[in-house]
Design a protein around this motif. Structure first.
Motif, PDB file in Angstrom:
ATOM      1  N   UNK A   6       0.797  -1.223   0.000  1.00 58.21           N
ATOM      2  CA  UNK A   6       0.000   0.000   0.000  1.00 58.21           C
ATOM      3  C   UNK A   6       0.832   1.276   0.000  1.00 58.21           C
ATOM      4  N   UNK A   7       2.123   1.170  -0.188  1.00 57.31           N
ATOM      5  CA  UNK A   7       2.931   2.382  -0.232  1.00 57.31           C
ATOM      6  C   UNK A   7       2.667   3.138  -1.524  1.00 57.31           C
ATOM      7  N   UNK A   8       2.943   4.431  -1.501  1.00 60.42           N
ATOM      8  CA  UNK A   8       2.716   5.265  -2.678  1.00 60.42           C
ATOM      9  C   UNK A   8       3.531   4.755  -3.868  1.00 60.42           C
ATOM     10  N   UNK A   9       4.758   4.385  -3.636  1.00 60.28           N
ATOM     11  CA  UNK A   9       5.624   3.899  -4.719  1.00 60.28           C
ATOM     12  C   UNK A   9       5.044   2.625  -5.334  1.00 60.28           C
ATOM     13  N   UNK A  10       4.571   1.747  -4.479  1.00 62.06           N
ATOM     14  CA  UNK A  10       4.008   0.487  -4.960  1.00 62.06           C
ATOM     15  C   UNK A  10       2.754   0.738  -5.787  1.00 62.06           C
ATOM     16  N   UNK A  11       1.959   1.693  -5.381  1.00 62.41           N
ATOM     17  CA  UNK A  11       0.707   1.982  -6.082  1.00 62.41           C
ATOM     18  C   UNK A  11       0.962   2.434  -7.516  1.00 62.41           C
ATOM     19  N   UNK A  13       3.303   1.247  -9.553  1.00 58.50           N
ATOM     20  CA  UNK A  13       3.749   0.153 -10.405  1.00 58.50           C
ATOM     21  C   UNK A  13       2.915  -1.120 -10.273  1.00 58.50           C
ATOM     22  N   UNK A  14       1.975  -1.135  -9.363  1.00 53.52           N
ATOM     23  CA  UNK A  14       1.300  -2.378  -9.021  1.00 53.52           C
ATOM     24  C   UNK A  14      -0.177  -2.098  -8.808  1.00 53.52           C
ATOM     25  N   UNK A  15      -1.032  -2.887  -9.401  1.00 54.09           N
ATOM     26  CA  UNK A  15      -2.464  -2.657  -9.283  1.00 54.09           C
ATOM     27  C   UNK A  15      -3.159  -3.897  -8.735  1.00 54.09           C
ATOM     28  N   UNK A  19      -4.973  -7.515 -10.507  1.00 53.98           N
ATOM     29  CA  UNK A  19      -4.858  -8.883 -10.004  1.00 53.98           C
ATOM     30  C   UNK A  19      -6.224  -9.451  -9.645  1.00 53.98           C
ATOM     31  N   UNK A  20      -7.099  -8.604  -9.120  1.00 55.96           N
ATOM     32  CA  UNK A  20      -8.457  -9.053  -8.799  1.00 55.96           C
ATOM     33  C   UNK A  20      -9.182  -9.488 -10.071  1.00 55.96           C
ATOM     34  N   UNK A  21      -9.035  -8.730 -11.134  1.00 54.63           N
ATOM     35  CA  UNK A  21      -9.647  -9.087 -12.412  1.00 54.63           C
ATOM     36  C   UNK A  21      -9.131 -10.442 -12.892  1.00 54.63           C
TER      37      UNK A  21
END
Length: 70
Positions: A6-11, A13-15, A19-21
């Motif tokens: 949940x970090x800003x940096x992770x958000x 590059x990563x969704x 993954x839920x879809x």
């Protein structure tokens, strides 16, 4: 782990939504294959109804609760 996801940096590059879809699609595929093999003489409309019932949030919540996954 939660902080890492949940970090800003992770958000950037990563969704998790992506993954839920993917997870939803895999679940529907696996359930569809199972129903197709389990009920070889059922019409596709009936199989579709069974799949919808099997993968709905209420059913998944009930299964997770009874198996103490939540």
């Amino acid at each position: 782990i939660l902080e890492a996801l949940t970090t800003r940096r992770c958000a950037e590059d990563f969704s998790l939504e992506r993954l839920e879809l993917l997870g939803d699609s895999v679940l529907k595929y696996v359930v569809s294959c199972n129903l197709f093999l389990k009920y070889p003489r059922k019409h596709e409309g009936h199989l579709s109804s069974l799949r919808s019932s099997a993968v709905c949030n209420a059913t998944l919540h009930r299964l997770a609760t009874t198996r103490k996954l939540q």
